[in-house]
Design an enzyme around this catalytic site. Structure first.
Site, PDB file in Angstrom:
ATOM      1  CE1 TYR A  76     -26.107  -1.687  -1.066  1.00 22.65           C
ATOM      2  CE2 TYR A  76     -26.726  -0.606  -3.116  1.00 22.65           C
ATOM      3  CZ  TYR A  76     -26.171  -0.553  -1.855  1.00 22.65           C
ATOM      4  OH  TYR A  76     -25.653   0.620  -1.374  1.00 22.65           O
ATOM      5  NE  ARG A  79     -21.787  -3.757  -0.376  1.00 20.65           N
ATOM      6  CZ  ARG A  79     -22.000  -2.680   0.364  1.00 20.65           C
ATOM      7  NH1 ARG A  79     -22.622  -1.646  -0.138  1.00 20.65           N
ATOM      8  NH2 ARG A  79     -21.589  -2.623   1.612  1.00 20.65           N
ATOM      9  CD  GLN A 114     -19.128   4.931  10.535  1.00 19.91           C
ATOM     10  OE1 GLN A 114     -18.999   5.758   9.658  1.00 19.91           O
ATOM     11  NE2 GLN A 114     -18.115   4.532  11.268  1.00 19.91           N
ATOM     12  CB  VAL A 116     -24.969  -2.202   5.515  1.00 20.09           C
ATOM     13  CG1 VAL A 116     -25.089  -0.683   5.516  1.00 20.09           C
ATOM     14  CG2 VAL A 116     -23.925  -2.661   4.504  1.00 20.09           C
ATOM     15  CG  HIS A 131     -24.261   4.399   7.448  1.00 16.11           C
ATOM     16  ND1 HIS A 131     -22.894   4.442   7.333  1.00 16.11           N
ATOM     17  CD2 HIS A 131     -24.620   5.613   7.929  1.00 16.11           C
ATOM     18  CE1 HIS A 131     -22.445   5.634   7.719  1.00 16.11           C
ATOM     19  NE2 HIS A 131     -23.477   6.351   8.088  1.00 16.11           N
ATOM     20  CB  CYS A 142     -45.241   3.784  -0.813  1.00 12.82           C
ATOM     21  SG  CYS A 142     -45.095   1.993  -0.646  1.00 12.82           S
ATOM     22  CB  CYS A 169     -43.864  -1.580  -4.021  1.00 11.47           C
ATOM     23  SG  CYS A 169     -44.946  -1.253  -2.631  1.00 11.47           S
ATOM     24  CB  CYS A 172     -47.079   2.271  -4.659  1.00  8.59           C
ATOM     25  SG  CYS A 172     -45.281   2.178  -4.539  1.00  8.59           S
ATOM     26  CB  SER A 211     -11.862   5.981   7.384  1.00  4.20           C
ATOM     27  OG  SER A 211     -13.175   6.335   6.986  1.00  4.20           O
TER      28      SER A 211
END
Ligand code: NAD
Ligand code: ZN
Length: 266
Positions: A76, A79, A114, A116, A131, A142, A169, A172, A211
């Site tokens: 990610y 990306r 759709q 991101v 999405h 959490c 996080c 938590c 698609s």
């Protein structure tokens, strides 16, 4: 640009423009294809380089993140780096202009994506993301949204930090994950409700650069059709969508400016 289009396609664009101006409720669904001309690869484009040996199941599922959070996080971050400098193309811009134009009319136009990426927002559109958003993070345990991870915050750094070190996080201790809907996960309730309402109540459903293979988003056109809407599709390639009334088989960046030009002239 016009000269490249066949008279038959121009006639179809005019037909679509007439239909879109004659109705009040319009629902638009965009997919990866609308961002292709901005240089963001579509889902079905082959992955290249570093990631070519990984499949969706290694990178975009909750199981993949549990198995190897570092691998998924790294993908990610990669990306994000890939799309950080990408800009809206004429299709995003035309959609935003149309949305602006309808504000002073009695038409309602609901834009659902759709994608991101944030190219609709960059172009000035109001959009519902089905999405998730590549620039948002949340805790994998959490669910708390992780502030300060917007695209703007990445850009506010002198050098954009795409470090692939996992973050935890503050509440938590769980790993921070991208706020993306992975395969096998439910869609955000509010966004899906907006999409379903818009599809069920629209008179024209405009599908751009998708698609029509990824459900439940692909079912929105069917829902619209069942409720009496006409379906327009913009995609240079054939799709399994058999319920389409008007097919505009060209790139979105070519069709959309022409379509909006005709709509606003009517
Ligand atoms: P998809 O990759 O399955 O399909 C893309 C479609 O766009 C194809 O049918 C292709 O023929 C069409 N297309 C290619 N170039 C086009 C152009 N210039 N103009 C119009 N159409 C063009 O994408 P999908 O249907 O959106 O579904 C795949 C999933 O992948 C989605 O869930 C999405 O979240 C995700 N995804 C998002 C991005 C992004 O945010 N830009 C990029 C890749 C994948
Ligand atoms: Zn947490």
């Amino acid at each position: 640009m016009l000269a490249e289009l066949s008279p038959a396609l121009i006639a179809e664009v005019e037909l679509a423009a007439k239909l879109l101006t004659s109705k009040q409720h319009i629902c638009i669904l965009t997919g990866a294809g609308i961002s292709a001309e901005s240089g963001i690869p579509t889902f079905r484009d082959k992955q290249t380089g570093l990631w070519e040996n990984y499949g969706v199941e290694d990178l975009a599922t909750p199981e993949a993140f549990t198995r190897d959070p570092k691998l998924v996080w790294s993908w990610y971050q990669w990306r994000r780096q890939l799309v950080a400098d990408k800009k809206p193309n004429p299709a995003h811009v035309a959609l935003a202009q149309w949305q602006y134009h309808t504000q002073s009319s009695n038409q309602s136009l609901t834009l659902i994506t759709q994608n991101v990426d944030d190219l609709h927002e960059q172009a000035g559109s109001m959009v519902t993301h089905l999405h998730g958003n590549l620039w948002h993070n949340r805790c994998s345990q959490c669910e708390t949204a992780c502030q300060g991870q917007s695209r703007a915050s990445y850009h506010s750094e002198d050098t954009i930090n795409f470090d692939d070190t996992l973050m935890t996080c503050p509440h938590c201790g769980g790993y921070i994950r991208p706020d993306i809907v992975w395969f096998g996960e439910a869609l955000p309730v509010q966004a899906w409700q907006t999409a379903e309402d818009a599809a069920a109540n629209c008179e024209v459903f405009l599908s751009i650069g998708t698609s029509s293979l990824v459900y439940p988003a692909a079912g929105l056109a069917q829902l619209a059709k069942q409720n009496g809407a006409k379906i327009i599709e913009i995609n240079p390639n054939p799709t399994p969508n058999t319920i389409v009334d008007i097919t505009l088989a060209e790139k979105a960046g070519v069709i959309m400016p022409l379509l909006i030009q005709k709509i606003t002239a009517l």
